[in-house]
Write a protein that holds these residues in place. Sequence first.
Motif, PDB file in Angstrom:
ATOM      1  N   SER A   1       0.839  -1.202   0.000  1.00 35.06           N
ATOM      2  CA  SER A   1       0.000   0.000   0.000  1.00 35.06           C
ATOM      3  C   SER A   1       0.871   1.248   0.000  1.00 35.06           C
ATOM      4  O   SER A   1       0.605   2.211  -0.725  1.00 35.06           O
ATOM      5  CB  SER A   1      -0.894   0.046   1.246  1.00 35.06           C
ATOM      6  N   LEU A   2       1.937   1.230   0.817  1.00 33.00           N
ATOM      7  CA  LEU A   2       2.800   2.398   0.914  1.00 33.00           C
ATOM      8  C   LEU A   2       3.444   2.734  -0.423  1.00 33.00           C
ATOM      9  O   LEU A   2       3.439   3.889  -0.846  1.00 33.00           O
ATOM     10  CB  LEU A   2       3.899   2.163   1.949  1.00 33.00           C
ATOM     11  N   ILE A   3       3.992   1.708  -1.120  1.00 31.04           N
ATOM     12  CA  ILE A   3       4.666   2.082  -2.362  1.00 31.04           C
ATOM     13  C   ILE A   3       3.663   2.425  -3.456  1.00 31.04           C
ATOM     14  O   ILE A   3       3.937   3.268  -4.296  1.00 31.04           O
ATOM     15  CB  ILE A   3       5.677   1.031  -2.857  1.00 31.04           C
TER      16      ILE A   3
ATOM     17  N   LEU B   1       0.874   4.067  -3.014  1.00 28.52           N
ATOM     18  CA  LEU B   1       0.503   5.461  -2.773  1.00 28.52           C
ATOM     19  C   LEU B   1       1.691   6.371  -3.046  1.00 28.52           C
ATOM     20  O   LEU B   1       1.536   7.472  -3.578  1.00 28.52           O
ATOM     21  CB  LEU B   1       0.007   5.630  -1.340  1.00 28.52           C
ATOM     22  N   GLY B   2       2.904   5.912  -2.678  1.00 25.49           N
ATOM     23  CA  GLY B   2       4.095   6.713  -2.936  1.00 25.49           C
ATOM     24  C   GLY B   2       4.307   6.932  -4.430  1.00 25.49           C
ATOM     25  O   GLY B   2       4.608   8.046  -4.874  1.00 25.49           O
TER      26      GLY B   2
ATOM     27  N   ARG C   1       2.045   6.855  -6.733  1.00 24.24           N
ATOM     28  CA  ARG C   1       1.029   7.767  -7.256  1.00 24.24           C
ATOM     29  C   ARG C   1       1.386   9.214  -6.889  1.00 24.24           C
ATOM     30  O   ARG C   1       1.223  10.132  -7.704  1.00 24.24           O
ATOM     31  CB  ARG C   1      -0.352   7.393  -6.724  1.00 24.24           C
ATOM     32  N   GLY C   2       1.899   9.401  -5.676  1.00 20.84           N
ATOM     33  CA  GLY C   2       2.332  10.742  -5.275  1.00 20.84           C
ATOM     34  C   GLY C   2       3.432  11.278  -6.185  1.00 20.84           C
ATOM     35  O   GLY C   2       3.504  12.475  -6.458  1.00 20.84           O
ATOM     36  N   ALA C   3       4.281  10.368  -6.673  1.00 20.56           N
ATOM     37  CA  ALA C   3       5.370  10.791  -7.552  1.00 20.56           C
ATOM     38  C   ALA C   3       4.906  10.983  -8.991  1.00 20.56           C
ATOM     39  O   ALA C   3       5.715  11.231  -9.877  1.00 20.56           O
ATOM     40  CB  ALA C   3       6.497   9.762  -7.509  1.00 20.56           C
TER      41      ALA C   3
END
Lengths: 347, 347, 347
Positions: free
Chosen positions: B146-148, B150-151, B153-155
């Motif tokens: 989940s963290l990567i 979302l990360g 997508r943030g990038a």
Amino acid sequence: LVDHRWLSPWGVLRLCDCLLRGVAQVVFVNNPLSGFLILIGLFLADVTVGGATVFCIIIAFFVAKVLLDLPDGQISAGLPLFSPVLVGSVTASLFTPFFNSPITPAVWGYMGVAAVFSVCVFAGLSHLLASHNLPAYTLPFNIATSLIFLGMRGAGYGASPTVDTATDLPPATDSPAFDGLENASLVTPDDLVHVEWDKVCLGMLLSSGQVWAVESVACSALVGVAMLLFSPLLTAACFVGGAIGTLTALVVSEGPYAAAYAGVWGYNGFLAGGAMLFFVVASPRVLVLAVVNALLATFIQAAVVPVFGQNNLPVFTFPFCLASLLLLAAVSSSSSFHRVASPSFPE
Amino acid sequence: LVDHRWLSPWGVLRLCDCLLRGVAQVVFVNNPLSGFLILIGLFLADVTVGGATVFCIIIAFFVAKVLLDLPDGQISAGLPLFSPVLVGSVTASLFTPFFNSPITPAVWGYMGVAAVFSVCVFAGLSHLLASHNLPAYTLPFNIATSLIFLGMRGAGYGASPTVDTATDLPPATDSPAFDGLENASLVTPDDLVHVEWDKVCLGMLLSSGQVWAVESVACSALVGVAMLLFSPLLTAACFVGGAIGTLTALVVSEGPYAAAYAGVWGYNGFLAGGAMLFFVVASPRVLVLAVVNALLATFIQAAVVPVFGQNNLPVFTFPFCLASLLLLAAVSSSSSFHRVASPSFPE
Amino acid sequence: LVDHRWLSPWGVLRLCDCLLRGVAQVVFVNNPLSGFLILIGLFLADVTVGGATVFCIIIAFFVAKVLLDLPDGQISAGLPLFSPVLVGSVTASLFTPFFNSPITPAVWGYMGVAAVFSVCVFAGLSHLLASHNLPAYTLPFNIATSLIFLGMRGAGYGASPTVDTATDLPPATDSPAFDGLENASLVTPDDLVHVEWDKVCLGMLLSSGQVWAVESVACSALVGVAMLLFSPLLTAACFVGGAIGTLTALVVSEGPYAAAYAGVWGYNGFLAGGAMLFFVVASPRVLVLAVVNALLATFIQAAVVPVFGQNNLPVFTFPFCLASLLLLAAVSSSSSFHRVASPSFPE
């Protein structure tokens, strides 16, 4: 009554005793007579709600006894049964306003599944929280009912022809918080003038019925009487909590305060006030903490209403559970408070 | 094999043994041969998926051994390694449909970071849950992936030129739940007529491959064979769980059921069914509970799909983890069930 | 100083000692002189922020001492007081940019309520986490401040006349993540060229002030000096963590990186780096773990910024708390690490 075996002729009587205690345990009352009064109140408010309650509690009894074989002491006190009671009453009373459709047999099926879930979740959470010496409160009900509400929505219930589901939610529940986001004006002394104090008082009374998601003066009054039979001090704490919750709502929500008048902002405070007095030996400090707990529960309610609203979900009693778990744990870390050894009634 | 030291000539062989056990531990199988069959299945389905799996598990081994120095018994059984296996296979197979872009070297970098995180989170959660005598299941994988996602997508990954990201998500994953919100008609007997039962059966079979997020008959069949080698009873429980999950999907989602046919609604039930039998001594009651667990996992899946969808995130195996943690805790609170002392195979 | 009683003439001095230690405990420093320097830094940055800090810490002291009667050792070390410190400084400095309105007396009221909540939540969480031998970090501050921010929004604060609240949030906080969703182009080598490395270095320095939500070079420098007085090793770990966080931000967010230059992406890494060294006996492995922790905290920040943004909420220090809890638990499960018996300073 506990001495008789379940399969003896006394079994039926003992079963009824259990089930009625389950109904009353919602407000920390361990007394079949109180349960009977509250059940009458539910039937008075709405026959479907009463029926759903009875339906779910019977399912729950068999899951707890036959499938999971929980300790007999727990079952006799009605502890695994109060979450299913809420599953029944809350689902039956909130389904129509939230899904804009009548209750079909399929809904009763979902309700039964939720009753099974809530007993399993109760057993699981009780075990986990017991190691911290904390009760599970109504968390199992919250989890099980959230699941079936979201499941029913996934299955297409309540999708209105026009896509404005979000805008025509029942005003009694979370409209004030949404209005708060849309309404441009800040809170001014003017707004406060419009508070109708007689309705606020009515809202405080209705809080007690809203624990079962029922908005009915008769039901709320019967709950009050049922609690008085068991413990006047607990009753006072609960109603003070409900009053604090309703008053706090005037601070954390915006007019026209329809939800506060209906008691929707009070039931978390109602439970939160009672929870402190029920589990801790009474002292002046505990009374202050009960007030803080009711305040905290209402703030949490204000915080999670918009979050849950994004998924068209009511907040149930999540706010009460979170606040009470935290404060009860806080109490345990201080030597000035004493947890009640075997919770019965505060006096 | 455990007697040989890591740095002896046997080290490489022992390393392979560990890694293959890690692959198989995803479905509770502690056997290098089964791991080998499953890994072949992954490579057959998609070479990139197989490669990502191998990449992540090697990183994970060194983190577990060299950085954190976890107990040797855990590493030999492959326990810290199955979450990174899933990180690799799931990221590799879901990246393209979710982000509408090919896998670049940078994505492999994120994947490696997630593999490191998943081992650390495994060590942390295992320690916390061990005090309740509960395993961490695949939660570390869920959190790290989940963290990567979302990360990334943030990038800026996966931001499509038109802003309709939300509408063209892969139909195989959460479209049914979204359709449910948009589709105006209620579930009618008519809809149920359109269920294509042959595809439903195929969906039940595909469930086993979807545990690694792979939709391939060959891979699913190899998983089945690999599990049979280890324990027929466990295999049966898993496939029954997968079937229950797929059938429940027909109740909690709306047509055209493309996700159910692809096995996406079955993998949580698949794991949930196996988890009960793996950790509890088998008895008729446990079988009923395994069914309840599969049902609960699927309901949770239906509930969280729209919530996760708001952030464009798949649900991974969160539903399985939550359901199994709660029910395993429930089982511990009753004296009628016995936890398996050292989990191996149910027979 | 601890030998003197609270009500003796020494009481006032002891009170000040406590309060100043509370200010410094935010960055793991147990030293009144450091607290004094930091407090000066806060007043230099903004008088309102300094005043709010003092206001909240005094309220918190009385709640901890008189209402909850927490153990004297905890209070003397300032442990229950650092969450209220953050409640005061963060609310005072973020209220205006987030709500587009000046701080009114009512806001001070909310702040006081949050200070009371944070102490209660501290007592509750400490008790729960102590059974896992874990500290509560700044979670109480996060919970209390989230509650009043959502409560104030529910009460109508910050609702702008036009409904574009979501679009004109302060760029310093979560705009990059949102831009990421709207911006169509993928990260290309071109974008990376535009990174202004001098501003990145400034961002690393500003991280230390952003722990109190203050963007001021003077305050950040004073924090650095205050920490050096206490422990150079801890200071180094914190600033390395802040640097890692700021650099990671360049990977998980998109240009123009205004937030990274302001130190907003660094404060979670800053705390995460320090948390590992503070609670674990230093060794080369622990240094690697501190780096992993700072990395994990920043990834979590990237992941939750859009989730919190949906409710117009800043992420506070939730990312730091989650990452550090998991890694500290991970450390406890391995025999190669030793928890510090009584945390003071790492040397």
